[in-house]
Structures are given as structure tokens and as C-alpha cells.
Motif scaffolding. Sequence first.
Motif, short mmCIF file in Angstrom:
data_model
loop_
_atom_site.label_atom_id
_atom_site.label_comp_id
_atom_site.label_asym_id
_atom_site.label_seq_id
_atom_site.Cartn_x
_atom_site.Cartn_y
_atom_site.Cartn_z
N ILE A 309 -39.68 -17.64 -24.37
CA ILE A 309 -39.81 -18.90 -23.62
C ILE A 309 -38.46 -19.59 -23.49
O ILE A 309 -38.08 -20.03 -22.40
N SER A 310 -37.72 -19.68 -24.60
CA SER A 310 -36.46 -20.42 -24.57
C SER A 310 -35.31 -19.64 -23.94
O SER A 310 -34.40 -20.23 -23.35
N ASP A 311 -35.33 -18.31 -24.06
CA ASP A 311 -34.25 -17.48 -23.51
C ASP A 311 -34.83 -16.16 -23.00
O ASP A 311 -34.60 -15.10 -23.57
N PRO A 312 -35.61 -16.20 -21.91
CA PRO A 312 -36.26 -14.98 -21.42
C PRO A 312 -35.28 -13.88 -21.04
O PRO A 312 -35.52 -12.71 -21.31
N PHE A 334 -35.09 -16.11 -13.33
CA PHE A 334 -36.00 -17.06 -13.96
C PHE A 334 -35.68 -18.51 -13.59
O PHE A 334 -34.55 -18.85 -13.29
N TYR A 335 -36.71 -19.33 -13.65
CA TYR A 335 -36.55 -20.77 -13.64
C TYR A 335 -37.60 -21.34 -14.59
O TYR A 335 -38.64 -20.73 -14.81
N PHE A 336 -37.31 -22.49 -15.18
CA PHE A 336 -38.23 -23.08 -16.16
C PHE A 336 -39.16 -24.05 -15.46
O PHE A 336 -38.73 -24.98 -14.78
N CYS A 344 -40.78 -19.05 -15.39
CA CYS A 344 -41.47 -18.34 -14.32
C CYS A 344 -40.46 -17.48 -13.56
O CYS A 344 -39.25 -17.71 -13.64
N LEU A 345 -40.99 -16.53 -12.82
CA LEU A 345 -40.12 -15.66 -12.03
C LEU A 345 -39.79 -16.31 -10.70
O LEU A 345 -40.66 -16.87 -10.04
#
Length: 398
Positions: A309-312, A334-336, A344-345
Motif C-alpha cells: 500500500i505504502s510503496d507498491p 500507480f496513483y494513490f 490504484c493502477l
Amino acid sequence: MEYSLVCHSLYAFWSSPVKKKLILLSIMFLVWVYMLYSCVGYCSTMPSLVVDSYRGKETGSAVGKRTESGRADLMSRLLAKPQTWVDIEADYDEPSIRTAASRDLLNNEVETDRADDWDEMRGEQQRPEPSAMSSFSNGSGSKKLPQAIIIGVKKGGTRALLEFLRVHPDIRAVGAEPHFFDRNYENGLEWYRELMPKTLEGQITMEKTPSYFVTREAPARIAAMSRDTKLIVVVRDPVTRAISDYTQTLSKKPDIPSFESLTFKNRTTGLIDTSWSAIQIGIYAKHLDNWLQYFPMEQILFVSGERLISDPAGELGRVQDFLGLKRIITDKHFYFNQTKGFPCLKKAEGSSKPHCLGKTKGRTHPNIDPEVVQRLRDFYRPFNMKFYQMTGHNFGWD
């Protein structure tokens, strides 16, 4: 007289160079449309033969109806949807259950997970369709047994990891959980192979079934298939994982007992009930012992659910290295999502639009008595320490 006028008109029409070219072009266009119609009708049915034969066991005559309706809509057959996402993360059977209430809870967890699957499938219907070129390329190659398997754990982040990995062009993963090594082993390896997507030379076939990690027979069965299989385990703080597990069941069964009452055999003595699967799954060291009897530690990668979650991108980098692949999935993918609270992608597989996991992911957890949470942390601490020692990695849960 009338006959000669008609003949004269036809001769005048045909003798015109412009009109003659229009007629020839029209004929050529009709021939081209007919050839395209024939090609699409044949090619689009070929990749679905195996899937239809497999699904036919469950759907019966519905397969035939689907085929007929498919011919009525050629473009939808040409742009066939990818296999739907299914997230069946069922628990293993427990030897003893304390109360009738907890027994009902355990027996209904599979049904609850399947209800989540339908939510995922409804979300999948809204995903953009892949390009025609992608659909045709999926029909090439051959089906292979998986070289890598995500074996656990439930509510750890396995669905997110799989969907992130599917962005990589050298990874082909089946979306549905096969549950071969825990529920369907009697069907045989050929049945299992047919469930896999087709891959080209150099591509890796993958699947994920989180219940494998806690299934006693799974390690020996996977080793019998291939001792070279690479295994991936997504682990998460076992206390948070247990609460998430309970939350999933609670969302479908609001009348179940409280988390606190299911956690203890006796609340007064503070004795934890390890027969409850939500608690048992988090004893990672115990389950890992079973796997190390068949696979060396270097063939097992442990992914942190928290860092996913923090660093996909960082965790995906480790996975790509483990699989021997080029690091293609990076920060740019990715974007949070602030609303959901996880990454999310930017572009999902086969799509040019952003994509987040379904509404069943990222549920709000109920408020749990802090005293119960602390008692669980004390319970898991020695098991966590043992797990850190076995893996050579401190996940920071204490």
C-alpha cells in the motif's frame, strides 16, 4: 420499343467510366465484408472452446445460448472480455469449534467470499475492453502449468498484487482462483493446465489461491507438480488481518457474534481461541514450517501487505526480480486513491483508463476493544518473532 429503350439505358449506364468504377468498388467492398465476417466468426470462437467446455460443466445449456448470442454480435466476440476477476479466499476446515455461533460463522465464510466474488464480477463488467490486437494475441501460444503461484494469505493483499502483476507483458495470470491444490486436486493436472491462459516463449504463467498457504496437503502437491515452482506469500500484521477477515464476513452476515466473543475461549482468563480460522491463519510461522519441508526458502518470496500500500512500486520491483523479469512495473503505473486509501493502477491490463479494485476491497473496520487488540498482539508476538527469524526479515508488526 420499350425493350430497346431499356437496353439503351443499361448500355449508357455501363459505358460511363465513373459509374463502372462505383459498381466495381461496391462489389469489392461486399466481397471484403463477407471475408471479414467469415474470418471473425471462425477466429473468435476458437479461443473459447476450452473455456466453454470447462464452464459447460456448471452452466449446461447456457453455453449453447451464449454461443448463439455471440454470433449475433460480432464485434463483442472480437473484443472478448478477459476472464473475470474472482476472489474466492475460503478458509480451511478446523478440527474443533467452540460454539454453535462460531461454527455457523466458519461454515458461512466460503459463502461470504463467493458473494464478494459476484461484487468483483459486477465491477469487472464495467472495465474497458482490451484491443482487438490483444484479443488475437491471446489466442496464440500454449497453455502451461504455472511456474509461479501466489499461495497466500487471505486478506493480505493477494488480489492487489495479482492485478498489479498482470500489467507486466511477460506475466500471464488466470483471474479466477483455481483452488486446485486444496479443493480440485482429484481433477488432475491436465484439468488444471486447461484453466491457465496461453503464454508465449519467455512469458510466466501464474495463479493465486490464498488458501493454499494454510492447506496442509498443498506443499506436497505443488512439489509433486514441480519442485522449481516459485511461491509468493503476501503477509500482513496478523491482528489487522484477523479484523479484516472478520469485517468481510460481517458485511454479509451482520448477525454474527462480536469479534471479541469469537477471539477468546474464555474472556475472563484471556485464552485465545486458535480454532477460529481468523486467528489461526495469522500464525504464519506454523504454516511456513509445513512449506519448508518441500521448498527451500530461496524459492519463497514474502511480500509485505503494508508496503504494497505504502510503496507498491518497491514491492513490485522485488517480485519482478524474484521472477527473473525486467522491472517494467514502476512508480509511473500507480496513483494513490485517497477515498479508498490504497494505490490504484493508472492503466489496467487491456485498458487505457485508471482502475481500482472493487468495492469489496478497503472496507472500514469495526471498532474493536483496545484491550482485545492488545491481547492479540501479545499472543502473536512470539509467533511473529519466530517468523522474522525464519524469513530473515522484520516486518515491523510489533
